[in-house]
Design an enzyme around this catalytic site. Sequence first.
Site, PDB file in Angstrom:
ATOM      1  N   THR A 119       0.817  -1.218   0.000  1.00 16.41           N
ATOM      2  CA  THR A 119       0.000   0.000   0.000  1.00 16.41           C
ATOM      3  C   THR A 119       0.851   1.269   0.000  1.00 16.41           C
ATOM      4  O   THR A 119       1.961   1.285   0.539  1.00 16.41           O
ATOM      5  CB  THR A 119      -0.911   0.005   1.252  1.00 16.41           C
ATOM      6  OG1 THR A 119      -1.504   1.295   1.399  1.00 16.41           O
ATOM      7  CG2 THR A 119      -0.139  -0.283   2.523  1.00 16.41           C
ATOM      8  N   TYR A 143      -1.621   0.211  10.046  1.00 15.92           N
ATOM      9  CA  TYR A 143      -1.888  -0.548   8.821  1.00 15.92           C
ATOM     10  C   TYR A 143      -0.687  -0.474   7.874  1.00 15.92           C
ATOM     11  O   TYR A 143      -0.153  -1.502   7.434  1.00 15.92           O
ATOM     12  CB  TYR A 143      -3.153   0.000   8.142  1.00 15.92           C
ATOM     13  CG  TYR A 143      -3.341  -0.491   6.746  1.00 15.92           C
ATOM     14  CD1 TYR A 143      -3.588  -1.831   6.506  1.00 15.92           C
ATOM     15  CD2 TYR A 143      -3.247   0.376   5.649  1.00 15.92           C
ATOM     16  CE1 TYR A 143      -3.735  -2.305   5.208  1.00 15.92           C
ATOM     17  CE2 TYR A 143      -3.399  -0.085   4.371  1.00 15.92           C
ATOM     18  CZ  TYR A 143      -3.639  -1.423   4.151  1.00 15.92           C
ATOM     19  OH  TYR A 143      -3.774  -1.888   2.868  1.00 15.92           O
TER      20      TYR A 143
HETATM   21  N1  UFG Z   1     -13.231   9.766   4.029  1.00 15.19           N
HETATM   22  C1  UFG Z   1     -14.156  10.680   4.504  1.00 15.19           C
HETATM   23  N2  UFG Z   1     -15.286  10.179   5.077  1.00 15.19           N
HETATM   24  C2  UFG Z   1     -15.540   8.856   5.207  1.00 15.19           C
HETATM   25  C3  UFG Z   1     -14.596   7.938   4.721  1.00 15.19           C
HETATM   26  C4  UFG Z   1     -13.435   8.440   4.133  1.00 15.19           C
HETATM   27  O1  UFG Z   1     -13.968  11.885   4.414  1.00 15.19           O
HETATM   28  O2  UFG Z   1     -16.585   8.488   5.761  1.00 15.19           O
HETATM   29  C5  UFG Z   1     -12.001  10.287   3.424  1.00 15.19           C
HETATM   30  C6  UFG Z   1     -10.758   9.844   4.179  1.00 15.19           C
HETATM   31  O3  UFG Z   1     -10.458  10.737   5.217  1.00 15.19           O
HETATM   32  C7  UFG Z   1      -9.729   9.842   3.068  1.00 15.19           C
HETATM   33  C8  UFG Z   1     -10.541   9.485   1.817  1.00 15.19           C
HETATM   34  O4  UFG Z   1     -11.890   9.745   2.136  1.00 15.19           O
HETATM   35  O5  UFG Z   1      -9.219  11.122   2.902  1.00 15.19           O
HETATM   36  C9  UFG Z   1     -10.412   8.026   1.445  1.00 15.19           C
HETATM   37  O6  UFG Z   1     -10.683   7.259   2.595  1.00 15.19           O
HETATM   38  P1  UFG Z   1     -10.901   5.675   2.544  1.00 15.19           P
HETATM   39  O7  UFG Z   1     -11.259   5.236   3.921  1.00 15.19           O
HETATM   40  O8  UFG Z   1     -11.818   5.344   1.430  1.00 15.19           O
HETATM   41  O9  UFG Z   1      -9.469   5.160   2.125  1.00 15.19           O
HETATM   42  P2  UFG Z   1      -8.093   5.363   2.880  1.00 15.19           P
HETATM   43  O10 UFG Z   1      -7.346   6.432   2.124  1.00 15.19           O
HETATM   44  O11 UFG Z   1      -8.204   5.556   4.321  1.00 15.19           O
HETATM   45  O12 UFG Z   1      -7.464   3.925   2.754  1.00 15.19           O
HETATM   46  C10 UFG Z   1      -7.372   3.304   1.531  1.00 15.19           C
HETATM   47  C11 UFG Z   1      -7.287   1.798   1.696  1.00 15.19           C
HETATM   48  C12 UFG Z   1      -5.996   1.427   2.311  1.00 15.19           C
HETATM   49  C13 UFG Z   1      -4.867   2.108   1.627  1.00 15.19           C
HETATM   50  C14 UFG Z   1      -5.093   3.582   1.664  1.00 15.19           C
HETATM   51  C15 UFG Z   1      -4.015   4.425   1.117  1.00 15.19           C
HETATM   52  O13 UFG Z   1      -8.338   1.319   2.499  1.00 15.19           O
HETATM   53  O14 UFG Z   1      -5.852   0.041   2.195  1.00 15.19           O
HETATM   54  O15 UFG Z   1      -6.252   3.820   0.920  1.00 15.19           O
HETATM   55  O16 UFG Z   1      -4.453   5.755   1.253  1.00 15.19           O
HETATM   56  F1  UFG Z   1      -3.704   1.866   2.223  1.00 15.19           F
END
Ligand code: UFG
Length: 331
Positions: A119, A143
Amino acid sequence: MSNKNVLVTGGAGYIGSHACKALRDAGFTPVTFDNCSTGWAQAVKFGPFARGDLMDRARLDEVFAEQQPIAVMHFAALSQVGESMKEPGRYWRENVTGALNLVEAAVAANCLDFVFSSTCATYGDQDNVVLDEGSQQLPINAYGASKLAIEGILNDFEAAHGLRKVIFRYFNVAGADPEGEIGEQHVPETHLVPLMLDAIDGKRDALTIFGTDYDTPDGTCIRDYVHVCDLVDAHVLGLNWLKSGKGSQVFNLGTGEGFSVREVVSHSHAVTNRKVPYVDGDRRAGDCTKLVSGSSKAITELGWKPTRSDLETMVRDAWRWHQNTKAHYSE
Ligand code: UFG
């Protein structure tokens, strides 16, 4: 090569099930290894299902002996950034010990070609740094740290036992199978696109935007979104890369284009023609400000040709799956 079995850990999950379909379409037999703790038995449609848990080394040995896979694709993992900050012990134990058991079992079975789902979270929050495969890896959440540890395990097993690996560092995966057979379904759901589609549909409350005071043009986090079908196509290329003897490699999988949370919301409004209910909220612990791939190595060296990774297509494909409730999983 008569035996075309590929062991796919996490084959019942979102990305793993799409990988199984791509492997099947490329002439391989994907053998899913999954405990269905977060995946779904109904998503295992493209090859045999060997139910098992990565913490159970004896079961792993049994499956390697029965299936004689020619390679491993390792997707199974806990993968939520926010959860990893609250329960780091589970991430270290399950992700790292699980991967270690798998790698040891693979080496014992002389199955030495290994494709690993890592990741961009291993890079951490590096302002104004182009994130390419040579960038420093400074994870800021458990993670990312657990995935970085697994990269280290693979390096050590390569040196000691001749393991060959292709490591893919994903950016943010979205979208669904355009044929609607499989899609993204997590319980609980934490990812931006499915949460937003649920909110549009009234299936849950308004989306909370996690943080509006980041140092970005509109104050919300920026991510590089890649379509799950493009992502798994790269895995098939990675497998063929190993099978043609090209040796170990690391590739970022992202488009190089970043979108803020607000931009994703406005694209979704445009694609679905429905209002996205949202509220501004606090930052989520562990979130990086901006994660955008600065590398086209997968395109130039691996021959990867992403075709669906524009935001509109990703949201459209996810929306199609979202509305096709008959195809959704229940067990
Ligand atoms: N977000 C919101 N509200 C929500 C959910 C997410 O604003 O309810 C935002 C998060 O803060 C982030 C973006 O949307 O800025 C994407 O969030 P996700 O939870 O969809 O994804 P993440 O970036 O946290 O994580 C994903 C994968 C991981 C990977 C990561 C790398 O789940 O496996 O991307 O950024 F490592």
